[in-house]
Design an enzyme around this catalytic site. Structure first.
Site, mmCIF file in Angstrom:
data_model
loop_
_atom_site.group_PDB
_atom_site.id
_atom_site.type_symbol
_atom_site.label_atom_id
_atom_site.label_comp_id
_atom_site.label_asym_id
_atom_site.label_seq_id
_atom_site.Cartn_x
_atom_site.Cartn_y
_atom_site.Cartn_z
ATOM 1 N NE ARG A 143 -2.255 -1.451 3.542
ATOM 2 C CZ ARG A 143 -1.610 -0.780 4.481
ATOM 3 N NH1 ARG A 143 -1.555 0.540 4.430
ATOM 4 N NH2 ARG A 143 -1.032 -1.401 5.472
ATOM 5 C CE1 TYR B 185 0.194 -5.816 -1.894
ATOM 6 C CE2 TYR B 185 -0.953 -3.923 -1.005
ATOM 7 C CZ TYR B 185 -0.401 -5.171 -0.836
ATOM 8 O OH TYR B 185 -0.457 -5.790 0.390
ATOM 9 C CE LYS C 252 -5.988 -3.805 4.834
ATOM 10 N NZ LYS C 252 -6.150 -4.379 6.174
ATOM 11 C CG HIS D 114 -6.754 -3.254 10.441
ATOM 12 N ND1 HIS D 114 -5.440 -2.854 10.519
ATOM 13 C CD2 HIS D 114 -6.766 -4.242 9.519
ATOM 14 C CE1 HIS D 114 -4.712 -3.554 9.686
ATOM 15 N NE2 HIS D 114 -5.480 -4.407 9.072
ATOM 16 C CB CYS E 256 1.377 -7.529 13.947
ATOM 17 S SG CYS E 256 2.503 -6.138 13.813
ATOM 18 C CG ASP F 265 -7.350 -7.398 7.185
ATOM 19 O OD1 ASP F 265 -6.434 -7.135 7.987
ATOM 20 O OD2 ASP F 265 -7.568 -6.722 6.162
HETATM 21 C C1 OXD Z 1 -2.861 -4.857 5.586
HETATM 22 C C2 OXD Z 1 -3.509 -5.969 4.891
HETATM 23 O O1 OXD Z 1 -1.948 -4.233 5.028
HETATM 24 O O2 OXD Z 1 -4.377 -6.607 5.513
HETATM 25 O O3 OXD Z 1 -3.250 -4.568 6.720
HETATM 26 O O4 OXD Z 1 -3.201 -6.228 3.719
HETATM 27 MN MN MN Z 2 -4.938 -5.677 7.369
#
Ligand code: OXD
Ligand code: MN
Length: 598
Positions: free
Chosen positions: A69, A197, A206, A226, A250, A277
């Protein structure tokens, strides 16, 4: 084709701007999928992987400078600059449409524009939102077919006058200079141009489910977060649900698909993935907070995923999966660093170059097989631990909200906040070391409130106010916790093994939600008392456990000016209640009412 006059008009307008040779509506059928896959393979946009070993799977490479991103090219375009706030790039809507419009103009000549009607959330759920993404990328269409619910059934649901998010995506010339990801929350619209991407191009994810939905959630009284959603079943078959917010890369996907560790197998825990996510949360009729996963697939980070760290994800990606920027093996299968098995003797790396283990570039720097942010896109339904409730239109009730960061020091393994407002402060001051999912310097600490820094589609200070106000609207709120799996000793070694062993922390979290579980009060919240975590079968020394749970008032006091600086940067809309929490924490620390943990 649609019988929705507004939608029809908008598609015509966008087609007039971009100038594609044709517009093709996505119906979501299997025949369509096959046709698009064949076309993408012919155009060399996708490569079909070994049909025996990875049936229905494809391989894709992005441009080498289009692998994550691009936060510096991501904008919130509101009429009033203040509404975007200090953490977002801002452009006026007029300028946004003009600048991106100039790049879009004629950019689809010789190409097809696909119109993808998509639904975020289960069709027919009161949580769900509909959008239409226009794109000239077949790769995007095939990914959206996995990540969202698409096609005719969505148009049927939309009817002739339903609300829809207007999403325009185009590759243009994929030039870094002609790339923009623009959000127009007041118009329920996203324009993304110049990037292929996923995080920039799969607009349901997102852009819509966090940035635009967040704006709507604030107006409508809910939360777009998130967060993973995980169901935890005890041996009597009772299931409780938690959500967890960690910054990108993470380990949200790993935690969402966790399995019990050897030492706790006898307890009969089972774990169910609802989402990995994003969570949309609303107050339910019973006064609890209920969550839905708006997505239908996983867009997971490949490196580090293997049969030990995440066997469920590995099982989910064995078929019908799109792999992006991983290493391509000579037998038409894939590999990545930290994946299963030894590296192949040779293969083709994510940049399309011949690769073998130990490969170095001209400057002697190691060359990776897979990009650190390489991804798999897999249908959620293929995950062996997918929750039977993952498509329940009512969602699932949440017992605990867990915030977490990647911190080498300061934050203990786990702590429970005192109440909702303190939990919000804890989420608001979350910090983490930067990972490969964002452009920038890996390892640097940055404040990432609620893991939403790149995803909050409006003024972060207003977002905190919204979180605080939600506390008053949830009669039976979940408890709020903070975890840190990444604490290190003085030599830099991780103190906690993580992965499956995190179940021990989840057990404590659930016990605390039931009013059980030993805890010691510290200035930052309650940490487990010495024997409160079940350490059966785990080789972590008592000294290491002490270090993991240690709350050092001096270290926290050193953090306080950082908190202050961060809130000051957010401007004068930061709610008074946040400043009160800040003051109260400062006071608790200076009183250093930290009983020696024994
Ligand atoms: C992020 C994803 O970047 O889930 O958080 O791709
Ligand atoms: Mn994410």
């Amino acid at each position: 084709m649609t019988s929705h006059p507004r939608l029809k008009r908008w598609v015509e307008e966008m087609a007039a701007l971009c100038g594609p040779d044709r517009v093709v509506w996505i119906d979501g059928s299997d025949e369509e999928k096959k046709r698009l896959e064949d076309e993408a393979v012919q155009a060399k946009d996708l490569l079909r992987l070994n049909p025996e070993k990875l049936p229905g799977c494809f391989y894709h490479r992005t441009k080498p400078d289009d692998v994550a991103r691009t936060e510096h090219l991501t904008y919130i375009c509101t009429r009033n600059k203040e509404d975007a706030g200090a953490t977002n790039n801002w452009m006026s809507p007029e300028e946004g449409y003009k600048k991106a419009g100039a790049i879009f103009r004629g950019s689809m000549r010789g190409r097809t524009m696909y119109a993808i009607p998509f639904c975020m959330g289960p069709l027919g759920s009161p949580f769900s939102k509909i959008g239409v993404e226009l794109t000239d990328s077949v790769y995007v269409v095939l990914n959206m077919r996995i990540m969202t619910r698409v096609g005719k059934k969505v148009l049927d649901q939309l009817g002739t006058d339903g609300e829809f998010a207007k999403c325009l995506h185009g590759k243009a010339d994929l030039s870094p200079e002609r790339k923009l990801i623009l959000h127009f929350p007041e118009d329920n619209a996203v324009w993304s141009v110049g990037s292929g991407y996923g995080g920039n191009a799969l607009l349901g994810k997102k852009c819509i489910s966090l940035r635009i939905a967040g704006w709507q959630a604030r107006q409508e009284g809910w939360l777009a977060e998130h967060m993973l959603i995980l169901g935890i079943e005890d041996r009597r078959g009772q299931v409780e649900y938690v959500t967890a917010a960690f910054p990108s890369a993470c380990g949200k996907t790993n935690l969402a698909m966790i399995l019990p560790p050897e030492g706790l197998k006898h307890k009969g825990w089972r774990f169910w993935t609802v989402g990995d996510d994003i969570a949309w949360l609303r107050v339910g009729p019973d006064g609890r907070l209920w969550a839905v996963n708006p997505e239908a697939g996983f867009f997971g980070v490949a490196p580090g995923t293997n049969s030990r760290t995440n066997p469920n994800a590995m099982a989910a990606v064995q078929r019908n999966t799109i792999f992006t920027n991983v290493l391509l093996k000579d037998d038409g299968t894939v590999w990545w660093e930290g994946g299963d098995g030894d590296p192949p003797e040779h293969g083709t790396n994510w940049q399309g170059q011949p690769w073998k283990p130990g490969a170095k570039d001209a400057k002697g720097k190691p060359v990776l097989g897979a990009h650190p942010n390489s991804r798999f896109t897999a249908p959620a339904s293929q995950c062996p631990c997918i929750s039977p409730k993952w498509e329940d239109p009512r969602g699932v009730p949440i017992s605990a909200v867990i915030f977490g960061g990647r911190r080498a020091r300061v934050a203990p393994l786990v702590y429970e906040t005192f109440d909702w407002a303190h939990g919000v402060y804890t989420g608001a001051t979350m910090a983490s070391e930067r990972t490969a999912a964002q452009d920038g310097k890996v390892g640097e600490v940055r404040r990432d409130p609620m893991a939403m820094l790149p995803f909050c589609g409006y003024n972060m200070a207003d977002y905190f106010a919204h979180w605080l106000s939600m506390g008053g609207r949830i009669p039976r709120p979940p408890k709020i916790f903070h975890v840190n799996w990444f604490r290190r000793d003085e030599k830099g070694a991780f103190l906690w093994p993580g992965y499956k062993e995190n179940v021990r922390v989840l057990e404590w979290v659930l016990r605390r939600c039931r009013g059980e579980g030993g805890a010691v009060r510290t200035p930052i919240g309650h940490v487990p008392s010495h024997d409160a975590l079940d350490m059966t079968g785990l080789d972590v020394s008592p000294a290491a456990l002490d270090a993991l749970l240690d709350v050092k008032s001096e270290e926290w006091s050193e953090e306080m000016p950082e908190h202050k600086k961060f809130f000051e940067k957010l401007g004068d809309r930061v709610p008074q209640e946040i400043w009160e929490q800040h003051k109260a924490l400062g006071q608790r620390l200076s009183e250093a009412a930290v009983p020696a943990r024994k």
